[in-house]
Scaffold this motif. Structure first.
Motif, PDB file in Angstrom:
ATOM      1  N   ALA A  23      39.378   4.172   4.128  1.00 55.42           N
ATOM      2  CA  ALA A  23      38.467   2.695   4.354  1.00 55.42           C
ATOM      3  C   ALA A  23      37.174   2.810   4.271  1.00 55.42           C
ATOM      4  CB  ALA A  23      39.204   2.155   5.721  1.00 55.42           C
ATOM      5  N   VAL A  24      36.515   3.922   4.948  1.00 56.73           N
ATOM      6  CA  VAL A  24      35.133   4.071   4.601  1.00 56.73           C
ATOM      7  C   VAL A  24      34.718   4.526   3.251  1.00 56.73           C
ATOM      8  CG1 VAL A  24      33.369   5.547   5.148  1.00 56.73           C
ATOM      9  CG2 VAL A  24      34.761   4.675   7.027  1.00 56.73           C
ATOM     10  N   LEU A  25      35.445   4.972   2.468  1.00 54.79           N
ATOM     11  CA  LEU A  25      34.992   5.299   1.163  1.00 54.79           C
ATOM     12  C   LEU A  25      35.354   3.962   0.406  1.00 54.79           C
ATOM     13  CD1 LEU A  25      36.590   8.772   0.553  1.00 54.79           C
ATOM     14  CD2 LEU A  25      34.109   8.230   0.996  1.00 54.79           C
ATOM     15  N   THR A  26      36.234   3.178   0.774  1.00 57.76           N
ATOM     16  CA  THR A  26      36.379   2.061  -0.048  1.00 57.76           C
ATOM     17  C   THR A  26      35.182   1.138   0.195  1.00 57.76           C
ATOM     18  OG1 THR A  26      38.870   1.846   0.635  1.00 57.76           O
ATOM     19  CG2 THR A  26      38.063  -0.083  -0.068  1.00 57.76           C
ATOM     20  N   HIS A  27      34.520   0.939   1.148  1.00 60.35           N
ATOM     21  CA  HIS A  27      33.498   0.170   1.420  1.00 60.35           C
ATOM     22  C   HIS A  27      32.452   0.813   0.885  1.00 60.35           C
ATOM     23  CE1 HIS A  27      35.385  -2.557   4.287  1.00 60.35           C
ATOM     24  NE2 HIS A  27      35.964  -1.647   5.093  1.00 60.35           N
ATOM     25  N   LEU A  28      32.164   2.024   1.035  1.00 68.10           N
ATOM     26  CA  LEU A  28      31.101   2.616   0.252  1.00 68.10           C
ATOM     27  C   LEU A  28      31.070   2.493  -1.124  1.00 68.10           C
ATOM     28  CD1 LEU A  28      30.565   5.955   2.531  1.00 68.10           C
ATOM     29  CD2 LEU A  28      29.004   3.901   2.384  1.00 68.10           C
ATOM     30  N   SER A  29      32.299   2.544  -1.693  1.00 64.90           N
ATOM     31  CA  SER A  29      32.571   2.527  -3.055  1.00 64.90           C
ATOM     32  C   SER A  29      31.887   1.257  -3.802  1.00 64.90           C
ATOM     33  CB  SER A  29      34.047   2.860  -3.608  1.00 64.90           C
ATOM     34  OG  SER A  29      34.873   1.640  -3.076  1.00 64.90           O
ATOM     35  N   GLY A  30      32.480   0.108  -3.033  1.00 68.36           N
ATOM     36  CA  GLY A  30      31.666  -1.092  -3.507  1.00 68.36           C
ATOM     37  C   GLY A  30      30.316  -1.106  -3.133  1.00 68.36           C
ATOM     38  N   LEU A  31      29.660  -0.610  -2.231  1.00 67.65           N
ATOM     39  CA  LEU A  31      28.316  -0.655  -2.217  1.00 67.65           C
ATOM     40  C   LEU A  31      27.536   0.193  -3.422  1.00 67.65           C
ATOM     41  CD1 LEU A  31      25.507  -1.341  -0.669  1.00 67.65           C
ATOM     42  CD2 LEU A  31      26.048   0.710   0.860  1.00 67.65           C
ATOM     43  N   GLY A  39      24.555  -4.547  -9.310  1.00 72.86           N
ATOM     44  CA  GLY A  39      25.459  -5.873  -8.951  1.00 72.86           C
ATOM     45  C   GLY A  39      26.552  -6.265  -9.560  1.00 72.86           C
ATOM     46  N   TRP A  40      26.998  -5.364 -11.043  1.00 72.88           N
ATOM     47  CA  TRP A  40      28.068  -5.987 -11.623  1.00 72.88           C
ATOM     48  C   TRP A  40      29.369  -5.080 -11.558  1.00 72.88           C
ATOM     49  CZ3 TRP A  40      27.492  -9.856 -14.561  1.00 72.88           C
ATOM     50  CH2 TRP A  40      26.191 -10.363 -14.634  1.00 72.88           C
ATOM     51  N   LEU A  41      29.557  -3.985 -10.961  1.00 72.56           N
ATOM     52  CA  LEU A  41      30.725  -3.262 -10.754  1.00 72.56           C
ATOM     53  C   LEU A  41      31.085  -2.970  -9.390  1.00 72.56           C
ATOM     54  CD1 LEU A  41      30.511  -0.978 -13.895  1.00 72.56           C
ATOM     55  CD2 LEU A  41      31.641  -3.187 -13.705  1.00 72.56           C
ATOM     56  N   GLY A  42      30.564  -3.708  -8.485  1.00 72.02           N
ATOM     57  CA  GLY A  42      30.899  -3.470  -7.065  1.00 72.02           C
ATOM     58  C   GLY A  42      32.239  -3.643  -6.674  1.00 72.02           C
ATOM     59  N   PHE A  43      32.930  -4.005  -7.388  1.00 69.28           N
ATOM     60  CA  PHE A  43      34.390  -4.850  -6.996  1.00 69.28           C
ATOM     61  C   PHE A  43      35.561  -3.700  -7.548  1.00 69.28           C
ATOM     62  CE2 PHE A  43      33.379  -6.851 -10.926  1.00 69.28           C
ATOM     63  CZ  PHE A  43      34.489  -6.369 -11.651  1.00 69.28           C
ATOM     64  N   VAL A  44      35.128  -2.802  -8.723  1.00 68.91           N
ATOM     65  CA  VAL A  44      35.856  -1.761  -8.922  1.00 68.91           C
ATOM     66  C   VAL A  44      36.710  -0.872  -7.947  1.00 68.91           C
ATOM     67  CG1 VAL A  44      36.279  -0.020 -10.893  1.00 68.91           C
ATOM     68  CG2 VAL A  44      34.805  -2.109 -11.308  1.00 68.91           C
ATOM     69  N   GLY A  45      35.930  -0.209  -7.346  1.00 72.31           N
ATOM     70  CA  GLY A  45      36.611   0.807  -6.076  1.00 72.31           C
ATOM     71  C   GLY A  45      37.165   0.258  -5.493  1.00 72.31           C
ATOM     72  N   THR A  63      41.709  -3.922   4.269  1.00 71.77           N
ATOM     73  CA  THR A  63      40.232  -3.331   4.016  1.00 71.77           C
ATOM     74  C   THR A  63      39.746  -3.503   2.562  1.00 71.77           C
ATOM     75  OG1 THR A  63      40.483  -1.903   6.030  1.00 71.77           O
ATOM     76  CG2 THR A  63      39.095  -1.169   4.245  1.00 71.77           C
ATOM     77  N   SER A  64      40.649  -3.029   1.597  1.00 73.40           N
ATOM     78  CA  SER A  64      40.517  -3.003   0.267  1.00 73.40           C
ATOM     79  C   SER A  64      40.268  -4.577  -0.231  1.00 73.40           C
ATOM     80  CB  SER A  64      41.379  -1.911  -0.430  1.00 73.40           C
ATOM     81  OG  SER A  64      42.525  -2.442  -0.325  1.00 73.40           O
ATOM     82  N   ALA A  65      41.300  -5.346   0.216  1.00 71.94           N
ATOM     83  CA  ALA A  65      41.235  -6.752  -0.175  1.00 71.94           C
ATOM     84  C   ALA A  65      39.966  -7.530   0.158  1.00 71.94           C
ATOM     85  CB  ALA A  65      42.354  -7.325   0.298  1.00 71.94           C
ATOM     86  N   GLY A  66      39.520  -7.078   1.448  1.00 75.43           N
ATOM     87  CA  GLY A  66      38.232  -7.765   2.117  1.00 75.43           C
ATOM     88  C   GLY A  66      37.050  -7.476   1.319  1.00 75.43           C
ATOM     89  N   SER A  67      36.969  -5.988   0.829  1.00 73.60           N
ATOM     90  CA  SER A  67      35.953  -5.359   0.358  1.00 73.60           C
ATOM     91  C   SER A  67      35.760  -5.977  -1.101  1.00 73.60           C
ATOM     92  CB  SER A  67      35.851  -3.978   0.127  1.00 73.60           C
ATOM     93  OG  SER A  67      35.049  -3.416  -0.316  1.00 73.60           O
ATOM     94  N   PHE A  68      36.849  -6.220  -1.858  1.00 72.83           N
ATOM     95  CA  PHE A  68      36.863  -6.502  -3.175  1.00 72.83           C
ATOM     96  C   PHE A  68      36.661  -8.012  -3.236  1.00 72.83           C
ATOM     97  CE2 PHE A  68      39.348  -9.191  -6.415  1.00 72.83           C
ATOM     98  CZ  PHE A  68      38.939  -8.604  -7.563  1.00 72.83           C
ATOM     99  N   ASN A  69      37.216  -8.907  -2.447  1.00 72.19           N
ATOM    100  CA  ASN A  69      36.884 -10.284  -2.255  1.00 72.19           C
ATOM    101  C   ASN A  69      35.358 -10.474  -2.041  1.00 72.19           C
ATOM    102  OD1 ASN A  69      39.397 -10.737  -2.606  1.00 72.19           O
ATOM    103  ND2 ASN A  69      39.899 -11.313  -0.469  1.00 72.19           N
ATOM    104  N   LEU A  72      33.478  -9.622  -5.303  1.00 69.09           N
ATOM    105  CA  LEU A  72      33.495 -10.342  -6.322  1.00 69.09           C
ATOM    106  C   LEU A  72      32.591 -11.530  -5.784  1.00 69.09           C
ATOM    107  CD1 LEU A  72      35.183 -11.113  -8.712  1.00 69.09           C
ATOM    108  CD2 LEU A  72      36.653 -12.348  -7.403  1.00 69.09           C
ATOM    109  N   SER A  73      32.394 -11.938  -4.699  1.00 69.48           N
ATOM    110  CA  SER A  73      31.824 -13.058  -4.247  1.00 69.48           C
ATOM    111  C   SER A  73      30.166 -12.783  -4.761  1.00 69.48           C
ATOM    112  CB  SER A  73      31.650 -13.331  -3.053  1.00 69.48           C
ATOM    113  OG  SER A  73      32.994 -13.667  -2.714  1.00 69.48           O
ATOM    114  N   MET A  74      29.607 -11.706  -4.242  1.00 72.29           N
ATOM    115  CA  MET A  74      28.399 -11.013  -4.874  1.00 72.29           C
ATOM    116  C   MET A  74      28.217 -10.885  -6.211  1.00 72.29           C
ATOM    117  SD  MET A  74      27.039 -10.943  -1.669  1.00 72.29           S
ATOM    118  CE  MET A  74      27.857 -12.282  -1.417  1.00 72.29           C
ATOM    119  N   TRP A  75      29.363 -10.624  -6.847  1.00 74.12           N
ATOM    120  CA  TRP A  75      28.987 -10.568  -8.549  1.00 74.12           C
ATOM    121  C   TRP A  75      29.030 -12.070  -9.022  1.00 74.12           C
ATOM    122  CZ3 TRP A  75      32.243 -12.819 -12.534  1.00 74.12           C
ATOM    123  CH2 TRP A  75      31.948 -12.224 -13.607  1.00 74.12           C
TER     124      TRP A  75
END
Length: 132
Positions: A23-31, A39-45, A63-69, A72-75
């Motif tokens: 879960a920590v790596l999921t959030h860090l992968s987005g950042l 700002g273009w590929l934050g949703f991929v991880g 966790t991953s759904a929230g981070s992706f969503n 995607l909003s920031m994208w």
């Protein structure tokens, strides 16, 4: 004497084993993805983690759904800023949108990493509910 109604029930997830680390790596992968790609590929991880763990673990799915969503909003905010930039007259609006996106991206992901390390699901603000 005042009566306070019970808080809205939100699902409680139990983080077991390596779930917190993933879960920590999921959030860090987005950042990291958003910062490296400007700002273009934050949703991929988070999307990859969601695809791998969506049926195996409800904590990692949430966790991953929230981070992706959120990413995607920031994208979409980034796309709106680029549109404003190309209209020339809205360049100041584009700069403000990029600043807001950058601050939200960093602050929310740091808060999410702290919560994930505790085994809690972080509810991002301003997220479009695409993945559940």
């Amino acid at each position: 004497m005042s009566y306070l109604p019970p808080a809205a029930s939100q699902p409680q997830y139990r983080a077991q084993g390596d779930d917190r680390t993933i879960a920590v790596l999921t959030h860090l992968s987005g950042l990291v993805g958003a910062l490296i790609s400007v700002g273009w590929l934050g949703f991929v991880g988070p999307l990859v983690v969601w695809l791998v763990y969506k049926d195996r673990n409800p904590f990692l799915r949430a966790t991953s759904a929230g981070s992706f969503n959120f990413n995607l909003s920031m994208w979409l905010l980034n796309v709106a800023a680029w549109v404003c930039l190309f209209t020339v007259i809205l360049i100041p609006v584009a700069i403000v949108l990029w600043a807001v996106a950058a601050v939200l991206l960093i602050v929310c992901h740091v808060l999410a990493v702290v919560r994930a390390n505790r085994g809690e699901v972080y509810r991002y603000p301003l997220q479009l509910p695409v993945l559940q």
